[in-house]
Enzyme design. Structure first.
Site, PDB file in Angstrom:
ATOM      1  N   CYS A 115     -24.475 -30.619  28.528  1.00 44.39           N
ATOM      2  CA  CYS A 115     -25.553 -30.578  29.511  1.00 44.39           C
ATOM      3  C   CYS A 115     -26.372 -29.291  29.444  1.00 44.39           C
ATOM      4  CB  CYS A 115     -24.993 -30.814  30.915  1.00 44.39           C
ATOM      5  SG  CYS A 115     -26.235 -31.309  32.131  1.00 44.39           S
ATOM      6  N   ARG A 134     -34.136 -38.510  37.990  1.00 42.16           N
ATOM      7  CA  ARG A 134     -32.749 -38.082  37.782  1.00 42.16           C
ATOM      8  C   ARG A 134     -32.001 -39.185  37.047  1.00 42.16           C
ATOM      9  NH1 ARG A 134     -31.101 -33.449  38.800  1.00 42.16           N
ATOM     10  NH2 ARG A 134     -28.924 -33.015  38.390  1.00 42.16           N
ATOM     11  N   HIS A 161     -20.453 -35.620  31.275  1.00 44.86           N
ATOM     12  CA  HIS A 161     -19.434 -34.883  32.032  1.00 44.86           C
ATOM     13  C   HIS A 161     -18.253 -35.809  32.286  1.00 44.86           C
ATOM     14  CE1 HIS A 161     -22.189 -31.553  32.991  1.00 44.86           C
ATOM     15  NE2 HIS A 161     -23.114 -32.461  33.247  1.00 44.86           N
TER      16      HIS A 161
END
Length: 271
Positions: A126, A160, A223
């Site tokens: 990320c 997002r 993640h």
């Protein structure tokens, strides 16, 4: 390095353990004898969210299962960069965390590029994936320069990208994880994607690609943390580190039962 206790008080310096409130679980048996693998986590103080510390834990445990002794180190802003690193792992962070590490990361550009070009295996997730690229331009127009190891660029957006992800990777099979980012990354000709998304978005909302591959670097937005559910990827990093240091890799007998169970549950989750 200047280790700190979880409460923020200075503690005794040690290059063999994480000091940022992290402790490795006790070993079930005496340390095996194939050799030491030194694993460095970059900026755990500022770039360590969404469970990214779990990647270091997985590497330590699987190194033991394969017969190696893990030596975990951390590097934070202002620390002395350790030598003789065999494997590097870095996590994600908010835009504010990227701003905190920006100048320090740029000051380590030369050593990190040398390690990358020499084939040191790395996993960057990320935020550090973005900063290993050319730049991250926030949605307000501010530009955070990267160190240019990866031929990628990232632009912040109001969209997002969040949810469970399944990636089809030519190297690692099905890679499972969870994304949560508003930066959209595009790959240049100097890198390959980690894979294509079968579920989820990945690098951006348009091309169906996730992550990046360059030399022995694996970069990803995933993640969760990534490695507990993806042992093939963890073992690639370990095998590469062992082969570079010792000339060969003789695998042990890892217990993948929990990883397989986690993969089964993750694969059933909706987007």
């Amino acid at each position: 390095m200047t280790p700190q206790s979880p409460a923020g008080e200075s503690g005794p310096s040690s290059e063999s353990t994480f000091s940022f409130g992290h402790e490795l679980p006790p070993e079930e048996s005496p340390a095996p004898g194939k050799g030491i693998i030194r694993v460095l986590q970059l900026y755990p103080r500022d770039m360590n969210i969404y469970g990214d510390w779990g990647n270091a834990l997985v590497l330590a445990q699987r190194l033991r299962w394969h017969g190696y002794t893990p030596e975990l180190l951390e590097y934070n802003v202002g620390d002395t960069f350790p030598s003789d690193i065999d494997l590097i792992v870095g996590g994600g962070g908010q835009d504010s965390g990227q701003l905190v590490i920006q100048d320090d990361l740029l000051s380590r550009e030369t050593v990190l590029k040398e390690l990358a070009e020499n084939g040191t295996p790395m996993l960057v997730i990320c935020g550090l994936y973005q900063l290993f690229g050319k730049f991250f331009k926030t949605r307000t127009g501010s530009v955070i320069p990267g160190i240019g190891i990866l031929d990628v660029e990232t632009h912040g957006t109001d969209e997002r990208l969040i949810g469970n992800v399944s990636v089809s990777s030519p190297e690692f099979g099905t890679v499972l994880g969870y994304e949560n980012h508003s930066g959209q990354t595009t790959l240049g000709p100097g890198v390959l994607p980690l894979g294509t998304t079968a579920k989820g978005t990945g690098n951006n909302s348009s091309d169906g690609q996730e992550g990046a591959r360059y030399r022995n670097i694996v970069a990803s937005y995933l993640h969760g943390s990534l490695l507990p559910k993806n042992p093939a990827l963890a073992d690639f990093l370990i095998r590469t580190a062992a082969e570079r240091k010792y000339g060969s890799f003789s695998p042990g007998a890892p217990d993948d039962s929990y990883a397989l169970l986690a993969r089964e549950h993750a694969a059933r989750r909706p987007r």
